[in-house]
Design an enzyme around this catalytic site. Structure first.
Site, mmCIF file in Angstrom:
data_model
loop_
_atom_site.group_PDB
_atom_site.id
_atom_site.type_symbol
_atom_site.label_atom_id
_atom_site.label_comp_id
_atom_site.label_asym_id
_atom_site.label_seq_id
_atom_site.Cartn_x
_atom_site.Cartn_y
_atom_site.Cartn_z
ATOM 1 N N GLY C 80 74.704 33.440 64.261
ATOM 2 C CA GLY C 80 74.356 32.597 65.406
ATOM 3 C C GLY C 80 74.975 33.146 66.679
ATOM 4 N N ALA C 84 78.877 28.949 70.713
ATOM 5 C CA ALA C 84 79.974 29.103 69.760
ATOM 6 C C ALA C 84 79.986 30.499 69.137
ATOM 7 C CB ALA C 84 79.868 28.038 68.672
ATOM 8 N N GLY C 85 78.824 31.023 68.818
ATOM 9 C CA GLY C 85 78.757 32.316 68.139
ATOM 10 C C GLY C 85 78.976 33.490 69.063
ATOM 11 N N SER C 324 66.312 14.309 81.963
ATOM 12 C CA SER C 324 67.662 13.820 82.214
ATOM 13 C C SER C 324 67.700 12.302 82.155
ATOM 14 C CB SER C 324 68.133 14.273 83.580
ATOM 15 O OG SER C 324 69.322 13.588 83.895
ATOM 16 N N ARG C 371 72.664 5.142 75.081
ATOM 17 C CA ARG C 371 71.530 5.823 74.457
ATOM 18 C C ARG C 371 70.990 5.140 73.222
ATOM 19 N NH1 ARG C 371 73.283 12.177 74.442
ATOM 20 N NH2 ARG C 371 73.087 12.419 76.672
ATOM 21 N N HIS C 446 68.041 14.727 69.160
ATOM 22 C CA HIS C 446 68.542 15.612 70.187
ATOM 23 C C HIS C 446 69.715 16.469 69.709
ATOM 24 C CE1 HIS C 446 69.780 16.948 74.033
ATOM 25 N NE2 HIS C 446 70.836 16.203 74.080
ATOM 26 N N GLU C 470 77.947 23.282 66.937
ATOM 27 C CA GLU C 470 77.210 22.136 66.388
ATOM 28 C C GLU C 470 77.135 22.199 64.860
ATOM 29 O OE1 GLU C 470 73.295 21.554 68.107
ATOM 30 O OE2 GLU C 470 72.923 19.728 66.978
ATOM 31 N N ARG C 480 77.982 11.777 70.332
ATOM 32 C CA ARG C 480 78.549 12.784 71.232
ATOM 33 C C ARG C 480 78.413 12.330 72.678
ATOM 34 N NH1 ARG C 480 76.561 16.468 74.236
ATOM 35 N NH2 ARG C 480 74.454 16.350 73.377
ATOM 36 N N LEU C 486 78.646 21.610 75.118
ATOM 37 C CA LEU C 486 78.920 22.929 75.663
ATOM 38 C C LEU C 486 80.414 23.207 75.588
ATOM 39 C CD1 LEU C 486 76.580 22.918 78.787
ATOM 40 C CD2 LEU C 486 76.114 23.651 76.469
#
Lengths: 247, 227, 682
Positions: C80, C84-85, C324, C371, C446, C470, C480, C486
Site C-alpha cells: 500500500g 501510511a504506506g 463536504s 453524522r 465512507h 486505515e 472517526r 490523514l
C-alpha cells in the site's frame, strides 16, 4: 440513449490492436462515461466476450487513474476527468470513438490501459524536496507569502493523468513537469535544489521519449485541473537559469 | 555538475529556436522598412539598397556589414532549422501510433502550421533570393541591375505577387505563434496577463509584418507604384 | 481512506458522567451465541506502564536500535502506498533498510488517500485557543465514543505536530494567512481551530508529499516499487511474517517476495458495501489474507457512514461521491410529508407539506446533528417511502438539502463564495443546478474504523506483521473524527512505525528463507489454485453482480441500523451467496495477462468472508455506539445507547479455519487519563 462505440482493443503490449465497434442501447444520461463502459462490459461478459480493460480508481476526479481519448479529446468534451464525464454530454444515436492515450512513452498495456510509469521516473529525478523524516524545522520558522503558497497549491493540483501528453501534438510532458517545477520553485523550501531539479527532470523527460514543447497549448486545454501554460514558461525559465549557472 | 547536460535538452533546442527566431524578427522588420521605401520612389529605394552595401564603411570593407548580417542570418537559419528538425523528429518518434480521431481543442491554427509553414517560408526564401539577390531574374526580361525596376517588373506579374502574398500569409502565421512561443520559451510569460500580452504582441507584429510586406506588391499590381 | 470530514461531532453536553449509561442491560445477552467461540482475553503488552504522557517517549527509548551498517541487510515489504504506506516506505528507506513497496495502482501517487478533502488535525495551538496534545487526545477518544485504546490515541495527538513540520518542509502547499503563516480552521464541530488544510484537496497534497519522498528513495536505491502488483497471500514461516505472494497484474506472474518484516498499509474495506466513497480498487484482500494466517481482525463492524453524499442515480451506479458536510451549515434537510408528493418538482411542494425532519426531531441541533444521526434519520424517512429522486430498485433513496433560504439570506454570491466548487461538482454529476432545484443527498459508507488488531507497536498478532493507517483498528474507536484519518496515516508511517519496527528488526539478521521453503511453496500454490478455480468455474454471473448483491445485503442489515434478526438473516444470505459465487461465477480471459474480472473475483471472494465476520461482530455488539446503531439498544426516545459495562472492549476475531466459527478475543479498554461519558443531542 443508443450509442455506437468504436473502441481500441489490444490484447497486450506486444500484440497488434484494432478498433472494434459495439452497439449499446438504453444508456442513461445520468451515467458517468465509465459506468457506461461498465454496462457494456457486463453485456460482453454475458456474451462470453472478454470485457474491455480500462483504468479507473477513485471515480471522483482526483486520483488521475482514468483517461481516455474520446472523440479526439483527452477526457472527452468537458473540462474534467473521464470518470466525471457524464453521458448527458453526448447525443442519442452518437458514434463515440474511444482510444487509449497515444504516446510512445506511454505504451499500451491492454485495450485502453497505458503504462504511465515514465511520470514516476521523472519525479524520481528531482520532483521532491530532500528532507528526511524528523529533520524538518518547526513549520512556522519559514513564512511563505500567501500568494506564493496559493500559486504553488494551484499548480500542485496536477493529478498526473497524462491528458497533457495525450493531447499534445508533439507528445510532450512539459505541462506535467512545469507544474511540479513551479509548485516546488514557488516555495522557499524548494530553492536549494532548484537548478538540479529542472535539469534532471527535463533530461529524464527527454530520455523517456516525450516530444519537445512548441507552446501549442493543447495540453492546458485538455487538463482536467486547468493547469495554466504559465508553468511551462516557468519551466523554461528555470532551465535557462540552470544553464546560466553552469549545469 | 553535469556540464552541458542542460544544453542538451529539448528546452535548449527551443531556446535556440527562440533566439534565432528573434534575430529573424529583427531582420524582417528592417527589411520591411526598407521595402516600404518603394513608396518614396525609385531613387530613395535604390539609395537604400545601395546604402546597405556601404554600411559601416570605411571601418569595414565594401559590403562588409552586409556580409556580417548575412552570416548572422545564415547562422540563425542553420540553428533555427536544425532545432526545428530535431524537435520535429522527436515529436514524430513520440507518437508513432496516431489517433483515429484527434481534435485540437483550444489550439490556434497558426500553432499547428509552424512546421509546414516554416517549410513554406524556407522554400519561398530560396525562390526570393534567386529572384532578387543571388539569381536576379527579371520575369519580364528587363533590367536586373536596378533594384527598383527589378521589383516593379516582378510584381507587375500577377502570379509573382500571388506567390509573394501567400508567403507573407505563411510568415504572418509563423510570427503570430512564433513570437509568443519564443517569449514563452524564454520564460517571459509566467502569468496569465503576461501570456496574454505576449500573444497580443505576437499577433500585432505578425499583422504589421505581413501587411507591411504585402503593401508594396499590391501597390505595384494596382499601379500605385510604377516605373 | 477518508474524505472531507466535517464531522459535526460530540457536543460537550453530557447526560451521564458514569462509565455506564442509565439504561443498563436487562440481562446477559449473547446474540452471537453459536456464531463464535469465546477465546482468551487479549492484552497490549507494548505500551510502557508509565503515565500516559510519558509512554511514547519511554517506548521510543526502550525500543532497541539497529546499527546503520546492519540496516542494509534487513528487508521490509510494505503493501500500500497511501499516506501510511508511502510515508513509512520513504522513512524506512531513508533510514537505510531495503524496502519493497507494493501497490495495485499504476503509480504510488494514486492511492485513495488522495481523495481526502477536508484537512489534517494537529495540536500546534497556533491559534492560542486552548488546544493541546491532551485536548486533541481527549476529543479523539470522545469522538470515538470511548472505544479506542487510549495509549495509541495519546501518541497520535503527540506526534501530530511533527507531521505538519515534516509536510511543510516537503513543500506541501497548506493554506496560509497574509502574514505567510499557516492557516487553521475549526473542523468536525470541535471548539478549537487545529485543522490544517490545502483547500478541499488536503489528502492529495499530503499524499503527493509522501509520494515524492518515496520516489526520492527509489532514486536513491533504498526503495523498490512494484506497481500494478496485488498482494494475494501472506507468507508465514514458523509463525512469523516473512513475505508475500503477489500477482503482477500486467503479466499475471505469481511472484514471491521474501523479507524480514511485512507492513500492511492497505487501507480500508468499505467496498464490502459495493457502493461507497472508496475507490473502485479498494479491497480487503491483503488484510484478509493476513487474518486467515493468524492476524486478528478487530471491531470489523465499525463503519463510518457519511450523510452528505450524492444519491444513487440508477442500478448502473459504480461508486458514490462525497460532498463536504459543511453544506449542512446552510442547507435545510427535508422530505415531503406525503408519499404522493415524492415525484413532484420540489419547488411546487408548499411549505406546509414539507417535513424538515431533523429540525423537528432534534430541535436544538437541527440539521447539524452528528453524522450517524443524520444518516440514520435519512434512511428512516426513505424506508417509510418518503424518499425523493429517481426510483432505484423500487425505492427512492434521497432527501432534499435545500439552500433556498440560505440563498435568500446570503444571496447567490454569498453561497457561491462559500460552496462554489461543491455546487459545480453536484451539477456535473447530477445535471441539476442546486441554485434552482434543491440538492438531493443520501448517506454512504465512507471509512472503516475496524481493521487488523495491533498492539502499541502497531504489530499484529502475527510477529513481524505490522499494520498501519486505515488497515488497523487502533485510533478511532467506534467513530472517526473529521480530519483525523490523514493525521493517523502519516503519524503511523512517518513517526510511529519507524521506531517500533526497529525493536523487532533488532533481533535480525533473521534466518534465510528461500523460495522453495515448504511454507512459501504452499502459499504460492494456494494462490495459483484459487486463481485457477475462478477461471475454471465458467458459470453464468459476473463478479460485479455478486459484489452488488453482497453490498445490498451489507447495506440493508449491517449498515446504519442493525438488529439481531437482520444480522442473522444477513449471515445466512451471505453464506448462500458465497456458495453460489464459488459455483456460478463467470470470469473470462486468462491468468497470464491483465484481467480485471479476475482481480475483482479474488477481492469479492474475500469480501464475502469479511462481510460475514462484520455481521457476527455487529451481532455480538448489542449496543449503539459511535457511528453505528443497534435497534435493541436505544433510549426511550430512540437515541443511541452505549453499554460501557458490557462492551468497553475491542472485539478481536481470530480465524479458526474454513469450516469453523471465529474465535472472539476481548481486549478490555481501560481509561486512565480520561473519563467515559455518554453523548446526547436532544
Amino acid at each position: 440513449m443508443n450509442l455506437t462505440l468504436k473502441i481500441w482493443r489490444q490484447p497486450d503490449a506486444s500484440s497488434a490492436g484494432a478498433m472494434h465497434t459495439y452497439e449499446l442501447s438504453d444508456v442513461s444520461p445520468d451515467m458517468s462515461f465509465l459506468e457506461m463502459l461498465d454496462v457494456l462490459n457486463e453485456q460482453l461478459n454475458e456474451k462470453g466476450e472478454e470485457p474491455i480493460a480500462f483504468d479507473s480508481d477513485c471515480r471522483e476526479g482526483i486520483c488521475g487513474t482514468c483517461g481516455l481519448m474520446i472523440n479526439g479529446d483527452a477526457h472527452g468534451p468537458e473540462v474534467t476527468t473521464t470518470c466525471q464525464l457524464h453521458m448527458r454530454s453526448f447525443k442519442d444515436g452518437e458514434t463515440i470513438t474511444i482510444e487509449p492515450w497515444r504516446s510512445d512513452a506511454f505504451p499500451v498495456v491492454k485495450d485502453l490501459i497505458v503504462d504511465r510509469s515514465a511520470f514516476d521516473r521523472i519525479i524520481q529525478q528531482g520532483g521532491y524536496i530532500s528532507v528526511n523524516t524528523g529533520s524538518a524545522p518547526e513549520a512556522h520558522s519559514v513564512p511563505v507569502p500567501r500568494d506564493d503558497a496559493l500559486r504553488a497549491f494551484n499548480v500542485a493540483t496536477c493529478i498526473g493523468c497524462g491528458a497533457c501528453v495525450a493531447a499534445c501534438p508533439n507528445g510532450s510532458a512539459s505541462l506535467f513537469m512545469g507544474a511540479k517545477i513551479t509548485h516546488l520553485g514557488e516555495l522557499p523550501q524548494g530553492q536549494p535544489e532548484r537548478d538540479t531539479r529542472v535539469v534532471n527532470m527535463v533530461a529524464q523527460h527527454d530520455h523517456e521519449g516525450f516530444g519537445g514543447c512548441t507552446n501549442i497549448g493543447a495540453c492546458t486545454a485538455a487538463c482536467p485541473k486547468e493547469i495554466p501554460l504559465d508553468v511551462i514558461s516557468q519551466l523554461n525559465k528555470d532551465l535557462r537559469t540552470a544553464i546560466k549557472h553552469g549545469h | 555538475m553535469t556540464g552541458a547536460r542542460a544544453a542538451r535538452t529539448t528546452i535548449a533546442l527551443k531556446l535556440g529556436m527562440a533566439v534565432s527566431g528573434f534575430i529573424f524578427l529583427g531582420f524582417v522588420l528592417a527589411h520591411m522598412y526598407g521595402n516600404l521605401k518603394a513608396f518614396a520612389g525609385q531613387e530613395a529605394f535604390n539609395e537604400y539598397a545601395h546604402h546597405l552595401r556601404e554600411l559601416g564603411e570605411p571601418m569595414l570593407p565594401h559590403e562588409g556589414a552586409l556580409w556580417i548580417i548575412r552570416l548572422g542570418l545564415i547562422l540563425s537559419l542553420v540553428v533555427h532549422v536544425a532545432c526545428a528538425v530535431a524537435l520535429w523528429r522527436r515529436a514524430a518518434r513520440a507518437r508513432t501510433t496516431r489517433y483515429v480521431v484527434k481534435k485540437n481543442t483550444g489550439v490556434t491554427r497558426a500553432s499547428l502550421m509552424m512546421r509546414w509553414g516554416g517549410v513554406t517560408i524556407f522554400v519561398f526564401l530560396v525562390w526570393h533570393l534567386l529572384n532578387f539577390t543571388i539569381g536576379k531574374v527579371n520575369p519580364q526580361g528587363g533590367a536586373t541591375d536596378d533594384p527598383y525596376l527589378l521589383m516593379v517588373d516582378t510584381f507587375e506579374v500577377w502570379w509573382m505577387t500571388v506567390i509573394y502574398l501567400v508567403a507573407m500569409l505563411a510568415l504572418g502565421a509563423h510570427l503570430h505563434h512564433g513570437i509568443w512561443s519564443a517569449a514563452q520559451t524564454l520564460g517571459w510569460t509566467g502569468t496569465a496577463a503576461k501570456r496574454q500580452r505576449a500573444k497580443t504582441f505576437g499577433f500585432v507584429v505578425a499583422l504589421i509584418v505581413s501587411v507591411g510586406f504585402s503593401l508594396v506588391p499590391l501597390a505595384v499590381l494596382a499601379g500605385i507604384i510604377t516605373k | 481512506m477518508s474524505h472531507d470530514s466535517h464531522d459535526m461531532d460530540m457536543p460537550d453536553t453530557v447526560t451521564s458522567t458514569e462509565a455506564s449509561a442509565s439504561g443498563s442491560l436487562d440481562g446477559d445477552y449473547d446474540d452471537a451465541a453459536g456464531y463464535y467461540t469465546p477465546g482468551a482475553p487479549l492484552f497490549d503488552t507494548k505500551a510502557p506502564d508509565v503515565p500516559i504522557a510519558e509512554r511514547w517517549q519511554t517506548r521510543k527509548f526502550e525500543a532497541r536500535l539497529v546499527n546503520p551498517a546492519n540496516r542494509r541487510k534487513l528487508s521490509i515489504i510494505i503493501v500500500g502506498t497511501g499516506l501510511a504506506g508511502a510515508s513509512a516506505a520513504a522513512t524506512l528507506g531513508e533510514a537505510g533498510y531495503r524496502v519493497k513497496s507494493f501497490c495495485y495502482q499504476d503509480s504510488p501517487r494514486r492511492a485513495h488517500s488522495i481523495a481526502a478533502q477536508g484537512g489534517i488535525n494537529a495540536a500546534k495551538n497556533y491559534k492560542e485557543d486552548g488546544d493541546s496534545v491532551h485536548r486533541l487526545f481527549y476529543d479523539t477518544v470522545k469522538g470515538g465514543d470511548y472505544r479506542s485504546r487510549e495509549s495509541n490515541v495519546y501518541r497520535l495527538a503527540e506526534v501530530s505536530t511533527n507531521i505538519i513540520d515534516q509536510c511543510v518542509a516537503q513543500g506541501v502547499p497548506f493554506a496560509r494567512e497574509y502574514g505567510g503563516l499557516l492557516d487553521n480552521r475549526s473542523f468536525g464541530g470541535v471548539q478549537v481551530s487545529r485543522t490544517f488544510y490545502a483547500r478541499g484537496q488536503t489528502g492529495q497534497q499530503l499524499l503527493i508529499g509522501a509520494y515524492q519522498a518515496l520516489e526520492r528513495q527509489v532514486a536513491a536505491g533504498t526503495v523498490e516499487t512494484f506497481t500494478r502488483h496485488e498482494m494475494l497471500e501472506l507468507i508465514t514461516v514458523d509463525g512469523k511474517a516473512r513475505g508475500i505472494v503477489a500477482r503482477d497484474m500486467v503479466t499475471g506472474a505469481i511472484e514471491t517476495h521474501l523479507a524480514d518484516v511485512v507492513v500492511l498499509a492497505s487501507g480500508g474495506y468499505g467496498n464490502v458495501f459495493y457502493l461507497s466513497t472508496n475507490a473502485m480498487g479498494c479491497n480487503v484482500t491483503a488484510a484478509w489474507r493476513a487474518h486467515r494466517k493468524g492476524a486478528f481482525m478487530a471491531n470489523p463492524c465499525y463503519t463510518q457512514i457519511h450523510p452528505t453524499c450524492i444519491p444513487v442515480s440508477g442500478s448502473h451506479q459504480s461508486k458514490l461521491t462525497l460532498m463536504s458536510e459543511s453544506l449542512r451549515n446552510d442547507g435545510r434537510i427535508w422530505v415531503p410529508k406525503n408519499q404522493a408528493d415524492c415525484d413532484k418538482d420540489p419547488r411546487e411542494i408548499p411549505e406546509e407539506d414539507r417535513d424538515y425532519y431533523l429540525e423537528r426531531i432534534y430541535p436544538s441541533f437541527g440539521n447539524l446533528v452528528p453524522r450517524d444521526i443524520a444518516s440514520r434519520a435519512a434512511k428512516n424517512v426513505c424506508d417509510e417511502g418518503r424518499g425523493v429522486g429517481p426510483e432505484v430498485d423500487g425505492v427512492r433513496r434521497g432527501v432534499y438539502l435545500d439552500f433556498s433560504a440560505a440563498i435568500e439570506r446570503l444571496g447567490k454570491k454569498g453561497i457561491t463564495e462559500k460552496y462554489d466548487n461543491l455546487f459545480d461538482m453536484y451539477e456535473r454529476i447530477t445535471g441539476e443546478n442546486p441554485f434552482e432545484v434543491p440538492m438531493r443527498i443520501y448517506p454512504a459508507v465512507h471509512y472503516v474504523m475496524g481493521g487488523l488488531w495491533v498492539d502499541y507497536d502497531l504489530q499484529s498478532t502475527i510477529p513481524g506483521l505490522f499494520v498501519t493507517g486505515e488497515a488497523n483498528f487502533s485510533d478511532h474507536g467506534a467513530n472517526r473524527l473529521g480530519a483525523s484519518a490523514l493525521m493517523q496515516g502519516l503519524a503511523d508511517g512517518y513517526f510511529v512505525l519507524p521506531h517500533t519496527i526497529r525493536d523487532y528488526l533488532a533481533d535480525g539478521p533473521f534466518e534465510e528463507i528461500t523460495e522453495d521453503h515448504p511454507a512459501v511453496v504452499e502459499a504460492r500454490e494456494s494462490v495459483k489454485s484459487r486463481i485457477d478455480h475462478f477461471l475454471s468455474v465458467n458459470g453464468t454471473r459476473s463478479v460485479d453482480s455478486y459484489h452488488r448483491e453482497l453490498g445490498n445485503i451489507m447495506w440493508e442489515y449491517c449498515g446504519m441500523e442493525r438488529t439481531e434478526t437482520g444480522l442473522k438473516k444477513a449471515i445466512d444470505l451471505i453464506r448462500s451467496l458465497k456458495d453460489d459465487f464459488y459455483r456460478n461465477v463467470k470470469v473470462l480471459g486468462s491468468a497470464e495477462t491483465l484481467n480485471q474480472s479476475l482481480e475483482k473475483a479474488g477481492r469479492v471472494a474475500d469480501f464475502f468472508e469479511l462481510g460475514e465476520l462484520m455481521c457476527i461482530d455487529a451481532l455480538n455488539r448489542r449496543e449503539s455506539c459511535g457511528g453505528h446503531f443497534r435497534g435493541e439498544s436505544q433510549t426511550e426516545d430512540g437515541e443511541a445507547l452505549r453499554h460501557d459495562d458490557e462492551y468497553a472492549y475491542v472485539a478481536a476475531w481470530e480465524w479458526a479455519g474454513e469450516d469453523s466459527i471465529p474465535v472472539l478475543h476481548k481486549e478490555d479498554l481501560v481509561y486512565t487519563a480520561i473519563e467515559m461519558k455518554q453523548r446526547s443531542y436532544k
